[in-house]
Design a protein around this motif. Structure first.
Motif, PDB file in Angstrom:
ATOM      1  N   MET A  48       0.844  -1.174   0.000  1.00 25.29           N
ATOM      2  CA  MET A  48       0.000   0.000   0.000  1.00 25.29           C
ATOM      3  C   MET A  48       0.892   1.241   0.000  1.00 25.29           C
ATOM      4  N   THR A  49       0.533   2.224  -0.857  1.00 28.68           N
ATOM      5  CA  THR A  49       1.322   3.441  -0.979  1.00 28.68           C
ATOM      6  C   THR A  49       0.636   4.562  -0.216  1.00 28.68           C
ATOM      7  N   VAL A  50       1.408   5.310   0.540  1.00 28.94           N
ATOM      8  CA  VAL A  50       0.868   6.414   1.321  1.00 28.94           C
ATOM      9  C   VAL A  50       1.476   7.706   0.793  1.00 28.94           C
ATOM     10  N   ALA A  51       0.637   8.685   0.585  1.00 30.02           N
ATOM     11  CA  ALA A  51       1.123   9.975   0.105  1.00 30.02           C
ATOM     12  C   ALA A  51       1.778  10.722   1.246  1.00 30.02           C
ATOM     13  N   ALA A  52       2.911  11.316   0.957  1.00 24.28           N
ATOM     14  CA  ALA A  52       3.639  12.091   1.952  1.00 24.28           C
ATOM     15  C   ALA A  52       4.018  13.432   1.346  1.00 24.28           C
ATOM     16  N   PRO A  53       4.170  14.447   2.184  1.00 25.45           N
ATOM     17  CA  PRO A  53       4.554  15.744   1.636  1.00 25.45           C
ATOM     18  C   PRO A  53       5.975  15.687   1.064  1.00 25.45           C
ATOM     19  N   ALA A  54       6.186  16.489   0.050  1.00 29.81           N
ATOM     20  CA  ALA A  54       7.503  16.516  -0.582  1.00 29.81           C
ATOM     21  C   ALA A  54       8.476  17.271   0.308  1.00 29.81           C
ATOM     22  N   ASN A  55       9.630  16.738   0.469  1.00 26.43           N
ATOM     23  CA  ASN A  55      10.677  17.383   1.253  1.00 26.43           C
ATOM     24  C   ASN A  55      11.704  17.945   0.286  1.00 26.43           C
ATOM     25  N   ALA A  56      11.498  19.188  -0.106  1.00 21.99           N
ATOM     26  CA  ALA A  56      12.414  19.807  -1.050  1.00 21.99           C
ATOM     27  C   ALA A  56      12.824  21.169  -0.510  1.00 21.99           C
ATOM     28  N   ASN A  57      14.021  21.528  -0.773  1.00 19.70           N
ATOM     29  CA  ASN A  57      14.519  22.844  -0.384  1.00 19.70           C
ATOM     30  C   ASN A  57      14.226  23.839  -1.503  1.00 19.70           C
ATOM     31  N   VAL A  58      14.243  25.110  -1.133  1.00 23.27           N
ATOM     32  CA  VAL A  58      14.057  26.159  -2.123  1.00 23.27           C
ATOM     33  C   VAL A  58      15.277  26.153  -3.028  1.00 23.27           C
ATOM     34  N   PRO A  59      15.076  26.133  -4.343  1.00 22.16           N
ATOM     35  CA  PRO A  59      16.226  26.114  -5.251  1.00 22.16           C
ATOM     36  C   PRO A  59      17.114  27.336  -5.068  1.00 22.16           C
ATOM     37  N   GLU A  60      18.371  27.183  -5.365  1.00 23.50           N
ATOM     38  CA  GLU A  60      19.320  28.291  -5.251  1.00 23.50           C
ATOM     39  C   GLU A  60      18.965  29.360  -6.279  1.00 23.50           C
ATOM     40  N   GLY A  61      19.060  30.589  -5.883  1.00 25.77           N
ATOM     41  CA  GLY A  61      18.751  31.695  -6.773  1.00 25.77           C
ATOM     42  C   GLY A  61      17.324  32.200  -6.636  1.00 25.77           C
ATOM     43  N   TRP A  62      16.465  31.420  -6.007  1.00 23.73           N
ATOM     44  CA  TRP A  62      15.090  31.875  -5.792  1.00 23.73           C
ATOM     45  C   TRP A  62      15.048  32.755  -4.560  1.00 23.73           C
ATOM     46  N   SER A  63      14.135  33.718  -4.557  1.00 26.37           N
ATOM     47  CA  SER A  63      14.018  34.584  -3.392  1.00 26.37           C
ATOM     48  C   SER A  63      13.235  33.871  -2.296  1.00 26.37           C
ATOM     49  N   ASP A  64      13.444  34.300  -1.086  1.00 27.06           N
ATOM     50  CA  ASP A  64      12.705  33.773   0.060  1.00 27.06           C
ATOM     51  C   ASP A  64      11.813  34.914   0.561  1.00 27.06           C
ATOM     52  N   PRO A  65      10.545  34.980   0.080  1.00 25.77           N
ATOM     53  CA  PRO A  65       9.700  36.132   0.408  1.00 25.77           C
ATOM     54  C   PRO A  65       9.308  36.165   1.877  1.00 25.77           C
ATOM     55  N   ASP A  66       9.012  37.382   2.334  1.00 26.44           N
ATOM     56  CA  ASP A  66       8.552  37.559   3.710  1.00 26.44           C
ATOM     57  C   ASP A  66       7.127  37.017   3.838  1.00 26.44           C
ATOM     58  N   ALA A  67       6.719  36.731   5.056  1.00 23.16           N
ATOM     59  CA  ALA A  67       5.358  36.250   5.314  1.00 23.16           C
ATOM     60  C   ALA A  67       4.357  37.359   5.003  1.00 23.16           C
ATOM     61  N   VAL A  68       3.178  36.977   4.523  1.00 19.13           N
ATOM     62  CA  VAL A  68       2.144  37.948   4.184  1.00 19.13           C
ATOM     63  C   VAL A  68       1.311  38.240   5.423  1.00 19.13           C
ATOM     64  N   ASP A  69       1.083  39.540   5.667  1.00 19.55           N
ATOM     65  CA  ASP A  69       0.279  39.963   6.803  1.00 19.55           C
ATOM     66  C   ASP A  69      -1.179  39.565   6.553  1.00 19.55           C
ATOM     67  N   PRO A  70      -1.855  38.886   7.504  1.00 15.81           N
ATOM     68  CA  PRO A  70      -3.243  38.457   7.282  1.00 15.81           C
ATOM     69  C   PRO A  70      -4.204  39.617   6.999  1.00 15.81           C
TER      70      PRO A  70
END
Length: 95
Positions: free
Chosen positions: A1-23
């Protein structure tokens, strides 16, 4: 039986890391802009009538019936049946 799991990936190099959005900023964008747009549309539609002096109050009175293409004097101007087999004067339902 296969169970879905979240992908564990890092942000690629060169991509920006945006700030959190204010609710509150998110709600202002998602709710505020459509509400403002709706108000502008309502004002654009209602303003000409207000300028002409029309009233927009609700009335419980039923509107007058209008028969497009019918006789101007109402149903009195319709032809009466000539005899029992005549189809003039209205529908002839039979049970």
């Amino acid at each position: 039986m296969t169970v879905a799991a979240p992908a564990n990936a890092n942000v690629p190099e060169g991509w920006s890391d945006p700030d959190a959005v204010d609710p509150l900023h998110f709600l202002a964008l998602v709710l505020g802009i459509p509400l403002a747009l709706a108000l502008v549309i309502i004002l654009v539609v209602i303003t000409p009538g207000l300028i002409r002096g029309e009233k927009f109050a609700h009335s419980n009175a039923a509107p007058d019936s209008e028969w497009f293409g019918g006789p101007r004097s109402g149903t009195d101007a319709l032809p009466a049946p000539d005899n029992a087999e005549s189809k003039a004067g209205g529908a002839s339902g039979k049970w």
